[in-house]
Design an enzyme around this catalytic site. Sequence first.
Site, mmCIF file in Angstrom:
data_model
loop_
_atom_site.group_PDB
_atom_site.id
_atom_site.type_symbol
_atom_site.label_atom_id
_atom_site.label_comp_id
_atom_site.label_asym_id
_atom_site.label_seq_id
_atom_site.Cartn_x
_atom_site.Cartn_y
_atom_site.Cartn_z
ATOM 1 N N ARG A 1 32.553 -15.285 31.102
ATOM 2 C CA ARG A 1 32.783 -15.612 29.685
ATOM 3 C C ARG A 1 33.646 -14.586 28.966
ATOM 4 O O ARG A 1 34.306 -14.916 27.971
ATOM 5 C CB ARG A 1 31.441 -15.792 28.963
ATOM 6 C CG ARG A 1 30.775 -17.080 29.387
ATOM 7 C CD ARG A 1 29.473 -17.350 28.668
ATOM 8 N NE ARG A 1 29.036 -18.701 28.990
ATOM 9 C CZ ARG A 1 27.796 -19.157 28.856
ATOM 10 N NH1 ARG A 1 26.846 -18.353 28.395
ATOM 11 N NH2 ARG A 1 27.500 -20.404 29.167
ATOM 12 N N ASP B 1 23.603 -15.731 25.057
ATOM 13 C CA ASP B 1 24.366 -16.983 25.098
ATOM 14 C C ASP B 1 25.300 -17.143 23.896
ATOM 15 O O ASP B 1 26.060 -18.113 23.834
ATOM 16 C CB ASP B 1 23.409 -18.178 25.176
ATOM 17 C CG ASP B 1 22.671 -18.207 26.511
ATOM 18 O OD1 ASP B 1 23.202 -17.662 27.500
ATOM 19 O OD2 ASP B 1 21.560 -18.759 26.569
ATOM 20 N N LYS C 1 27.899 -15.761 34.096
ATOM 21 C CA LYS C 1 27.334 -16.974 33.493
ATOM 22 C C LYS C 1 28.045 -18.193 34.077
ATOM 23 O O LYS C 1 28.645 -18.112 35.131
ATOM 24 C CB LYS C 1 27.454 -16.905 31.963
ATOM 25 C CG LYS C 1 26.581 -15.822 31.348
ATOM 26 C CD LYS C 1 25.113 -16.176 31.484
ATOM 27 C CE LYS C 1 24.202 -15.127 30.903
ATOM 28 N NZ LYS C 1 22.796 -15.391 31.197
ATOM 29 N N ARG D 1 27.269 -18.528 41.443
ATOM 30 C CA ARG D 1 26.470 -17.559 40.670
ATOM 31 C C ARG D 1 25.485 -16.789 41.548
ATOM 32 O O ARG D 1 24.985 -17.300 42.548
ATOM 33 C CB ARG D 1 25.770 -18.291 39.519
ATOM 34 C CG ARG D 1 26.802 -18.863 38.551
ATOM 35 C CD ARG D 1 26.184 -19.573 37.397
ATOM 36 N NE ARG D 1 25.450 -18.662 36.531
ATOM 37 C CZ ARG D 1 24.713 -19.065 35.510
ATOM 38 N NH1 ARG D 1 24.624 -20.353 35.235
ATOM 39 N NH2 ARG D 1 24.072 -18.183 34.774
ATOM 40 N N ARG E 1 29.587 -23.449 26.653
ATOM 41 C CA ARG E 1 29.557 -22.587 25.464
ATOM 42 C C ARG E 1 30.960 -22.092 25.104
ATOM 43 O O ARG E 1 31.274 -21.899 23.933
ATOM 44 C CB ARG E 1 28.587 -21.429 25.659
ATOM 45 C CG ARG E 1 27.151 -21.911 25.855
ATOM 46 C CD ARG E 1 26.118 -20.872 25.522
ATOM 47 N NE ARG E 1 24.839 -21.236 26.108
ATOM 48 C CZ ARG E 1 23.985 -22.136 25.601
ATOM 49 N NH1 ARG E 1 24.284 -22.768 24.495
ATOM 50 N NH2 ARG E 1 22.842 -22.402 26.211
ATOM 51 N N GLN F 1 15.344 -15.446 33.356
ATOM 52 C CA GLN F 1 15.268 -16.349 34.510
ATOM 53 C C GLN F 1 14.605 -15.647 35.689
ATOM 54 O O GLN F 1 13.775 -16.228 36.392
ATOM 55 C CB GLN F 1 16.665 -16.840 34.889
ATOM 56 C CG GLN F 1 17.288 -17.702 33.795
ATOM 57 C CD GLN F 1 18.707 -18.123 34.094
ATOM 58 O OE1 GLN F 1 19.253 -17.771 35.144
ATOM 59 N NE2 GLN F 1 19.308 -18.864 33.184
ATOM 60 N N LYS G 1 16.988 -25.696 25.231
ATOM 61 C CA LYS G 1 17.175 -25.888 26.678
ATOM 62 C C LYS G 1 16.150 -25.082 27.474
ATOM 63 O O LYS G 1 15.524 -25.606 28.396
ATOM 64 C CB LYS G 1 18.612 -25.469 27.045
ATOM 65 C CG LYS G 1 18.978 -25.608 28.499
ATOM 66 C CD LYS G 1 20.472 -25.744 28.681
ATOM 67 C CE LYS G 1 21.241 -24.455 28.439
ATOM 68 N NZ LYS G 1 21.069 -23.429 29.487
ATOM 69 N N SER G 2 15.972 -23.818 27.118
ATOM 70 C CA SER G 2 15.024 -22.969 27.854
ATOM 71 C C SER G 2 13.607 -23.545 27.778
ATOM 72 O O SER G 2 12.883 -23.591 28.778
ATOM 73 C CB SER G 2 15.001 -21.564 27.255
ATOM 74 O OG SER G 2 16.228 -20.917 27.444
ATOM 75 N N GLY H 1 21.689 -22.740 35.842
ATOM 76 C CA GLY H 1 21.141 -21.509 36.417
ATOM 77 C C GLY H 1 19.650 -21.399 36.147
ATOM 78 O O GLY H 1 18.874 -20.961 37.004
HETATM 79 C C1 S3P Z 1 17.726 -18.391 30.084
HETATM 80 C C2 S3P Z 1 17.969 -17.059 30.211
HETATM 81 C C3 S3P Z 1 19.316 -16.478 30.057
HETATM 82 C C4 S3P Z 1 20.261 -17.433 29.317
HETATM 83 C C5 S3P Z 1 20.174 -18.837 29.835
HETATM 84 C C6 S3P Z 1 18.762 -19.377 29.693
HETATM 85 C C7 S3P Z 1 16.344 -18.888 30.305
HETATM 86 O O1 S3P Z 1 19.849 -16.223 31.340
HETATM 87 O O2 S3P Z 1 21.584 -16.970 29.422
HETATM 88 O O3 S3P Z 1 21.045 -19.697 29.126
HETATM 89 O O4 S3P Z 1 16.033 -20.045 29.938
HETATM 90 O O5 S3P Z 1 15.535 -18.125 30.848
HETATM 91 P P1 S3P Z 1 19.536 -14.859 32.142
HETATM 92 O O6 S3P Z 1 18.096 -14.863 32.511
HETATM 93 O O7 S3P Z 1 20.421 -14.914 33.352
HETATM 94 O O8 S3P Z 1 19.898 -13.758 31.203
#
Ligand code: S3P
Length: 447
Positions: free
Chosen positions: A360, A329, A356, A137, A401, A183, A36-37, A109
């Site tokens: 969670r 995650d 999140k 959030r 999740r 992020q 996903k990232s 997010g």
């Molecule tokens: C992500 C960073 C994480 C993770 C999210 C994806 C990303 O969040 O929990 O599922 O793709 O940069 P945070 O940056 O809030 O830790």
Amino acid sequence: MSAAVDAARSVPGGRDWIVAPARAPLRGAVSVPGDKSVSHRALMLAALADGPSRIEGFLEGEDTLATARILQQLGVVIDAPAPGVRVVHGVGLHGLRGSAGDLDCGNAGTGMRLLAGLLAGQQFDSTLVGDASLSRRPMGRVIRPLAAMGARIDSADGRPPLHVRGGRPLQGGLYQTEVASAQVKSAILLAGLYAHGTTEVREAQPTRDYTERMLEAFGWPIAYGPGWARLDGDQALRATTVRVPADFSSAAFLVVAATLIPGSELALPGVGLNERRTGLLAVLRAMGADIAVTGERRLGGEVVGDLRVRHAPLHGIAVDPVHAPDMIDEFPVLFAAAACAQGTTHVQGAAELRVKESDRIAVMATALRTLGARIEETPDGAVIEGGALHGGRVDSRGDHRCAMSLAVAALRADAPVRIDDCANVATSFPGFEALAQGLGLPLQVLP
Ligand code: S3P
């Protein structure tokens, strides 16, 4: 988008599930969807590159589809010649066009925070909105550093919607992130593409470095290491091909399921093993898990490998908070594993879990307690006593999740478990139900 891809998108995740105790071991080999990232970032950088880029192994999840739709709204043509493949016709760094409509990030997010950085550098105004979960959030963590760079982002109380003003000159500088968050780091780096001078980000604990690696793959000069990254504005992104590894976070549910079900032996090929993602492997191994990694190789800028998981009895441990960002995650599924382990597991340093897609810690503790586990919540973690789990009805609170983690726990309960509000599983793991059923797991989707 092609008809095939649209059809994939419209398959609902299923609202409520009934998961019965596992009747048979998990065996065979199974491929999980793309990361996903990486998929979010590939879309965004390809959109800003000069010319067409190809993305293979793209995650057809609701989160990444929302990002694709937003880029289309901003004038980027995206073809979907086959499921899991996108051809993004990049418009160049200054080629996006404003949209009068809201830009809907859905549940994502990552989509919202990264796009806030990217849009801060545009000449037009934008409004980013999200679903009920995303609208709760915290966004101050990106608004504050972007404002320090010269951006203006209006919000009510630091929550979405975010009104991102265009036409603001951005300044480079040195930014220390206020929470360990890839992020936030990525939002600053994406704004840095449009900033005057050098932008440097430092973080107290290193987080996943996909934005850095992908900027490099798209030919943007960048220096980075664990906990820091530095780039200059006003360069160019060169179109390229991105191969997306299988998502370690999705594989994690099956890794824990195979560990918990006696007689299991499961292979998971081509999983992304970026070391900022695989903290769960170290923790599960310390708990007694039998997980082998073979065939490590490079796929694009990332390391992937093949996982082989055999059933093993687990024992509780104190999880070193140093692992927290590297498995952020995976805590929900770790809670499920710990509830089935012998002895006590202590989790600390994971306060981020409270902001999140759901809180969670609270959601997992409440649900596992309903199934008979003994769990004490702490502000930044939990103390989990392993033991027998029973049947019952629990609520995932719309958190993808948590839903999948509770399904894993249910496999070890002594009676069926009903899990409510599972539709959002399609945000990160489209096809999870069919895949689980194909492996013989007793998961039933209620109409
Ligand atoms: C992500 C960073 C994480 C993770 C999210 C994806 C990303 O969040 O929990 O599922 O793709 O940069 P945070 O940056 O809030 O830790």
